[in-house]
Design a protein around this motif. Structure first.
Motif, short mmCIF file in Angstrom:
data_model
loop_
_atom_site.label_atom_id
_atom_site.label_comp_id
_atom_site.label_asym_id
_atom_site.label_seq_id
_atom_site.Cartn_x
_atom_site.Cartn_y
_atom_site.Cartn_z
N GLU A 1 0.84 -1.19 0.00
CA GLU A 1 0.00 0.00 0.00
C GLU A 1 0.88 1.25 0.00
O GLU A 1 1.76 1.39 0.83
CB GLU A 1 -0.91 0.01 1.23
CG GLU A 1 -2.03 -1.01 1.14
CD GLU A 1 -2.85 -1.06 2.42
OE1 GLU A 1 -2.40 -0.47 3.42
OE2 GLU A 1 -3.91 -1.69 2.41
N GLU A 2 0.62 2.11 -0.93
CA GLU A 2 1.41 3.33 -1.01
C GLU A 2 0.62 4.51 -0.47
O GLU A 2 -0.50 4.78 -0.88
CB GLU A 2 1.83 3.60 -2.46
CG GLU A 2 2.83 2.60 -2.97
CD GLU A 2 3.50 3.08 -4.23
OE1 GLU A 2 4.49 2.45 -4.62
OE2 GLU A 2 3.03 4.05 -4.82
N ASP A 3 1.23 5.17 0.45
CA ASP A 3 0.63 6.34 1.07
C ASP A 3 1.70 7.41 1.09
O ASP A 3 2.74 7.23 1.71
CB ASP A 3 0.17 5.98 2.49
CG ASP A 3 -0.61 7.11 3.14
OD1 ASP A 3 -1.34 6.82 4.09
OD2 ASP A 3 -0.47 8.26 2.70
N GLY A 4 1.46 8.52 0.40
CA GLY A 4 2.49 9.53 0.23
C GLY A 4 2.75 10.41 1.44
O GLY A 4 3.52 11.35 1.36
N GLU A 5 2.10 10.13 2.55
CA GLU A 5 2.27 10.99 3.72
C GLU A 5 3.68 10.96 4.29
O GLU A 5 4.32 9.93 4.35
CB GLU A 5 1.32 10.55 4.83
CG GLU A 5 -0.14 10.79 4.57
CD GLU A 5 -0.96 10.32 5.76
OE1 GLU A 5 -1.25 11.15 6.63
OE2 GLU A 5 -1.28 9.13 5.81
N ASP B 1 8.02 8.55 7.23
CA ASP B 1 7.78 8.53 5.79
C ASP B 1 6.98 7.27 5.49
O ASP B 1 7.53 6.17 5.46
CB ASP B 1 9.11 8.53 5.04
CG ASP B 1 8.94 8.51 3.53
OD1 ASP B 1 7.82 8.25 3.05
OD2 ASP B 1 9.93 8.75 2.82
N LYS C 1 5.22 6.25 2.74
CA LYS C 1 5.47 5.59 1.46
C LYS C 1 6.80 4.84 1.47
O LYS C 1 6.90 3.71 1.02
CB LYS C 1 5.45 6.61 0.32
CG LYS C 1 5.63 5.98 -1.06
CD LYS C 1 5.51 7.03 -2.15
CE LYS C 1 5.68 6.39 -3.53
NZ LYS C 1 5.55 7.39 -4.61
N ARG D 1 8.31 3.88 4.12
CA ARG D 1 8.36 3.06 5.33
C ARG D 1 9.65 3.31 6.11
O ARG D 1 10.34 2.38 6.53
CB ARG D 1 8.21 1.57 4.99
CG ARG D 1 6.82 1.21 4.49
CD ARG D 1 6.63 -0.28 4.30
NE ARG D 1 5.26 -0.57 3.93
CZ ARG D 1 4.27 -0.82 4.78
NH1 ARG D 1 4.52 -0.81 6.07
NH2 ARG D 1 3.05 -1.07 4.38
#
Length: 223
Positions: free
Chosen positions: A122-126, A136, A138, A140
């Motif tokens: 799962e990519e989350d740009g936060e 970070d 995305k 991790r």
């Protein structure tokens, strides 16, 4: 195609797990003992997840898990005939992402594997920035006072869940359902163990994870 390493000294178990995973579209590599598993992991950097038996001769699953955690956050599912709570808690303390007891359902095992890999993908740009703490999502990556902190997959997911619910008191049940899957039947102490380890790794920023008496935990970061 995701690649899974199955490590078990019983050929029957390796075949059972391997055949089922292949039907589900995974590429499977087998190792009959811990030493062989570490050799494979050293040579093949494209393995996405390890299914690891605990009770093996010479080099047992705990020893292999320790070696894996020295070098990576590669997801590890412990597969074992030992079903005591102490063993389960010990496995999570060493950095296991899942702990499944024999006899097991291949369907449940596969579902857990897919859930772990899905969460990893799962990519989350936060990028969350607090005083002395950077997360970070995305990438991790976690930094404390500018220094990178190595977290296991479960520790990172736990931190991410707490941060996404910043300021909200979360019960152990809510955390367990969100981070470990709603069908997880482990002990509530699993949450406490991971919180303890996470606080230690975050050093003085571990105070951002607050204990809410009678409920559970809450994240309150200082900006």
């Amino acid at each position: 195609m995701k690649k899974v390493l199955v490590v078990d000294d019983e050929e029957r178990i390796r075949k059972l797990v391997g055949d089922f995973l292949k039907k589900e579209g995974f590429k499977v590599i087998e190792a009959e003992d811990g030493r062989k598993a570490l050799e494979i992991l050293e040579e093949d950097r494209e393995i996405n997840l390890v299914i690891l038996d605990v009770m093996m001769p010479e080099y047992d699953g705990w020893a292999v898990l320790r070696e894996i955690r020295k070098r990576s956050r590669l997801p590890v599912v412990m597969l074992t005939a030992r079903d005591g709570e102490e063993d389960e808690v010990f496995g999570f303390e060493l950095g296991a992402d899942e702990y499944i007891s024999k006899p097991f359902s291949p369907q449940i095992l596969t579902a857990r594997i897919k859930a772990i890999l899905r969460r990893m993908g799962e990519e989350d740009g936060e990028v969350k920035i607090y005083k002395g703490l950077k997360i970070d999502v995305k990438g991790r990556l976690v930094e404390v006072d500018g220094e990178r902190v190595e977290l296991t997959l479960k520790e990172f997911e736990l931190l991410h869940f707490l941060v996404r619910n910043e300021g909200r008191a979360l019960s152990r049940e809510q955390i367990l359902d969100a981070v470990w899957d709603i069908n997880y039947y482990g002990d509530m102490r699993t949450v406490d163990t991971h919180i303890k380890n996470l606080r230690l790794k975050l050093k003085d920023k571990g105070v951002y994870i607050q204990t809410v008496r009678g409920i559970g935990y809450r994240f309150e970061g200082e900006r």
